[in-house]
Design a protein around this motif. Structure first.
Motif, PDB file in Angstrom:
ATOM      1  N   SER A 107       2.035   8.755   2.582  1.00 26.92           N
ATOM      2  CA  SER A 107       1.201   7.560   2.535  1.00 26.92           C
ATOM      3  C   SER A 107       0.592   7.453   3.919  1.00 26.92           C
ATOM      4  N   GLN A 117      -1.208   5.172   6.980  1.00 25.37           N
ATOM      5  CA  GLN A 117      -1.612   3.910   7.591  1.00 25.37           C
ATOM      6  C   GLN A 117      -2.270   4.196   8.926  1.00 25.37           C
ATOM      7  N   GLU A 127       0.862   4.684  -2.955  1.00 25.69           N
ATOM      8  CA  GLU A 127       0.326   6.006  -2.677  1.00 25.69           C
ATOM      9  C   GLU A 127       1.391   7.081  -2.524  1.00 25.69           C
ATOM     10  N   THR A 128       2.641   6.737  -2.772  1.00 26.75           N
ATOM     11  CA  THR A 128       3.704   7.699  -2.544  1.00 26.75           C
ATOM     12  C   THR A 128       3.569   8.906  -3.474  1.00 26.75           C
ATOM     13  N   LYS A 148       0.823  -1.189   0.000  1.00 31.47           N
ATOM     14  CA  LYS A 148       0.000   0.000   0.000  1.00 31.47           C
ATOM     15  C   LYS A 148       0.872   1.259   0.000  1.00 31.47           C
ATOM     16  N   ARG A 149       1.957   1.177   0.770  1.00 34.88           N
ATOM     17  CA  ARG A 149       2.819   2.338   0.892  1.00 34.88           C
ATOM     18  C   ARG A 149       3.366   2.765  -0.472  1.00 34.88           C
TER      19      ARG A 149
END
Lengths: 188, 589
Positions: B195, B197, B21-22, B17-18
């Motif tokens: 990003s 979380q 979305e950077t 996920k990281r």
């Protein structure tokens, strides 16, 4: 020493963040407890700091409440209290004396043997003694030196202590929390 | 110093996920996106030099996140509190450094005392200027640490996303509370990869203590063997969304209960087991029965001194079961026989499973004479005065609650009108009582009512205020005007700081030192803000005026001139025993 009061040793493990000491001392202040000694250093676990604090109280319930309020802070991992019987504890003291007066004294060997003193420094101006021990022992040497030679400077560290009865279970607690978290959330 | 690089033990995140979305954006943009990612839809705030980059970023997100410009930062925090209390969401306030931040202190303390989930974001001078007594610099971390659940100063843009994530997690989990994020101006301006979380775990923080099965068993045994059980319902039930579980628990074992001021709307007012409010101005029956019950069951409440009175004479005959999510509350004030640690939503069903169905008809009938006595000596004359005379606070509250079919959100300020509102407003659904319980903050009502309307836009919001408290945050009428906020303000005006005056009458030989107020024309003030207002001095106008207020679309100020020297009874004098209840007018229990 305060009469009719017990000396409690409070051990605290915390994350190494800015301002944790402030959070802890505020709780002492609100409960009107005076800190006798304080020692802070990195613990055996990387990134976690250990605080050892002593304070007098005449009521064990106050200690229970104090520890639960400290434990409740988000950055604190664990807090508990003990009395002296549960602990092996130690303080360090440094004594600076005039070299001239030490030489003139004549029975330094006696003092060094009696108090198990280590000599850290000897110069033309001063001699520095180190003594490790309980409060009464470091205080005893201080009083004897002050009377017979005179002490130029004196400093005593806060108490450090480890419990006699049980292993420090902090790493077990952390492993358990990590494990339970993994079970709950997986790798999501 | 924690930073993004060593967050792995703290937050569990997905590497895939990281990468997706950077994106390189400013700290202010990161802040706004992080707030949106946490589900924040409304911010209450006030701009200023050290927070301007954030307000600039907000300009591009107007359609995703609403900002309500209050008229004073105290209003922003109280509004965020009101929003959180009715909505189950985290309230958010956004203010500048220095005076902006210090103006939030009262609201933050209030939220801490009343366990309200809130995130306060304050601007801070640039990190290079920290500690230099720079313009509008205040030591926000130092000042707010003792009055928050967590505080963090963000000095690097890289720390914004995870700090916001951690802040929301801490504010809303376990026993909720306020969190402050103090963001240096350079961190708002600098750029880094973004990003997000969500935080779901912190190794140093256990939001809910482990539930112990033997505690559950012991609690159930005590309740099953109780002949005269009494339950005390607190805010924890509401915060834990455990209302249904509570109802099932009380009904299965047929346990009568009283509520703390913040627990009031957890159960409907007309439930047959509900004997009303606890404490200093609470109902006679649950206070008296506290010292007659055999098992006292406290659920999500903290034995505040306004509830217990003198602890040396409080429930000494009873075995005490204490349900609480916060281990530090157990044995803090009252010695507990059985503690049940954990979230009531989880622990209550576990206990219910072991409970026998019971009927305590004889015990319940013992409450009735006290209820009757209180009705005859106090309630009857307060709600249905027969002999004319000045309008009473209680009758106004009673008429308003009836006119809303007991479905409105009741927001109050602090003082006599507050006690009258908590005594006489009636509830049919939870999260309907918004009041400053622990801190007793005058000035809370008006801004908290604004927040409550945003938190529950479909509900009628009635704000009861006194003439003293209204003037502490009266500038928020400007906010109501600007955003056309449909709140019904009921001003119970006795031209006095009534509760202090009451104490002066009872305990200070009627020496009314500095409690009389020379007041402005409140209707003209409302008119200046384009808010419809009406002043009522005659009882005969009251019903019609209330109907007009409720039928009016938009904000309305109903000023009711009430009895100047009214008293709130019953009253347990401060520090007295919970059974030492004054009824007033020469009446005795």
């Amino acid at each position: 020493m305060e009469e009719n009061k017990t000396l409690y040793t409070i051990t605290i493990f915390s994350e190494n963040t800015v301002g944790v000491l402030n959070q802890i001392t505020t709780i002492f202040t609100r409960r009107q407890l005076n800190i006798e000694t304080l020692s802070v250093s990195p613990s055996a676990i990387k990134g976690i700091h250990k605080f050892t604090i002593t304070t007098f109280s005449d009521d064990e319930n106050v200690m229970k409440k104090l520890v639960s309020l400290i434990d409740k802070r988000v950055d604190i991992l664990k807090a508990y209290y003990n009395t002296n019987e549960d602990l092996v504890h130690q303080e360090l003291a440094l004594y600076k004396l005039s070299t001239e007066k030490v030489l003139a004294h004549g029975s330094i060997e006696y003092l060094v043997r009696k108090y198990n003193v280590r000599i850290l420094e000897v110069s033309t101006d001063c001699v520095v003694f180190l003594k490790a021990g309980h409060y009464e022992e470091t205080q005893g040497l201080f009083e004897e030196l002050a009377e017979s030679i005179g002490v130029l400077q004196f400093v005593r560290s806060g108490r450090i202590a480890i419990t006699k009865s049980k292993v420090e279970r902090l790493s077990d607690m952390l492993a358990k929390r990590e494990r339970e978290n993994q079970e709950k959330w997986g790798n999501a | 110093m924690m930073n993004k690089n060593n967050q792995t033990p703290e937050t569990i995140s997905s590497p895939e996920k990281r990468e997706q979305e950077t994106e390189i954006i400013s700290g202010s943009e990161i802040l706004i996106r992080s707030l949106i990612a946490e589900g924040a839809d409304t911010l209450f705030g006030y701009p200023g030099g050290a927070i301007m980059p954030v307000f600039d970023a907000l300009y591009d997100h107007k359609h995703e996140i609403k900002h309500i410009l209050v008229r004073h930062e105290q209003g922003a925090v109280h509004a965020a509190q009101g929003y959180a209390r009715v909505s189950q969401k985290v309230g958010v306030a956004l203010v500048t450094s220095g005076p902006g931040a210090t103006n939030t202190i009262t609201g933050i303390t209030d939220a801490m005392m009343d366990s309200t989930p809130m995130v306060v974001i304050s601007g801070q001078v640039a990190s290079s200027l920290l500690g230099s007594d720079a313009f509008q610099e205040a030591d926000v971390i130092g000042v707010t640490q003792p009055i928050t659940k967590w505080v963090y100063q963000i000095r690097r843009v890289e720390d914004i996303a995870w700090a916001v994530s951690k802040a929301f997690y801490i504010a809303s989990s376990g026993r909720p509370g306020p969190v402050v994020l103090d963001i240096a101006k350079d961190a708002q301006v600098n750029k880094c990869a973004y990003s997000y979380q969500k935080t779901i775990f912190l190794r140093s923080y256990l939001p809910e203590p482990e539930i112990e099965d033997d505690q559950i068993r012991m609690a159930a045994d005590l309740i099953n063997n109780a002949k005269k059980p009494l339950a005390l319902v607190g805010h924890g039930v509401v915060l834990g969304n455990a209302e249904e579980e509570l109802r099932a628990f009380l009904e299965k074992a047929d346990i009568p209960f009283g509520s703390t001021i913040l627990g009031l709307s957890a159960m409907p007012t007309d439930h047959p087991l509900n004997f009303g409010m606890l404490g200093m101005h609470g109902n006679v029956a649950p206070n008296m029965m506290t010292n007659q019950c055999d098992v006292l069951i406290a659920i999500g409440m903290r034995f505040d001194d306004r509830v217990t009175g003198d602890l040396n004479t409080y429930a000494k005959q009873a075995k005490v079961i204490h349900f609480d999510i916060d281990p530090a509350e157990i044995n803090k004030n009252v010695k507990t026989t059985v503690k049940v640690s954990g979230n009531a939503k989880k622990t209550l069903p576990m206990v219910i499973a072991l409970l026998k169905e019971q009927s305590h008809a004889a015990w319940l009938s013992e409450f009735k004479p006290y209820e009757q006595k209180e009705f005859d000596c106090i309630i009857k004359n307060e709600l249905y005065p027969e002999n004319g005379g000045e309008i009473k606070m209680g009758e106004v509250v009673h008429k308003v609650t009836e006119a809303t079919h007991n479905k409105a959100v009741c927001v109050t300020d602090v003082g006599q009108h507050q006690m009258m509102s908590t005594r006489y407003f009636k509830f049919t659904e939870s999260r309907s009582m918004v009041t400053s319980g622990g801190l007793g903050t005058m000035g809370f009502g008006l801004p908290a009512g604004i927040g409550a309307k945003y938190g529950a836009p479909e509900r009628t919001v009635c704000i009861f205020v006194g003439d003293g408290g209204l003037q502490m945050t009266m500038q928020e009428l400007g906010t109501i005007m600007e955003y056309d906020i449909d709140v019904k303000i009921i001003l119970l005006n006795n031209n006095y700081l009534g509760m202090v005056r009451q104490w002066q009458e009872l305990f200070f030989d009627e020496r009314y030192s500095e409690t009389h107020l020379k007041n402005p024309d409140f209707i003209k003030v409302a008119d200046a803000y384009n808010i419809k207002g009406r002043k009522v001095t005659q009882r005969s106008e009251l019903d019609e005026a209330i109907a007009e207020m409720l039928a009016h679309k938009g904000a309305y100020l109903l000023e009711v001139v009430v009895e100047t020297k009214g008293m709130v009874y019953p009253m347990i004098p401060s520090g007295g025993s919970v059974t030492n209840i004054l009824l007033g007018n020469g009446n005795k229990l």
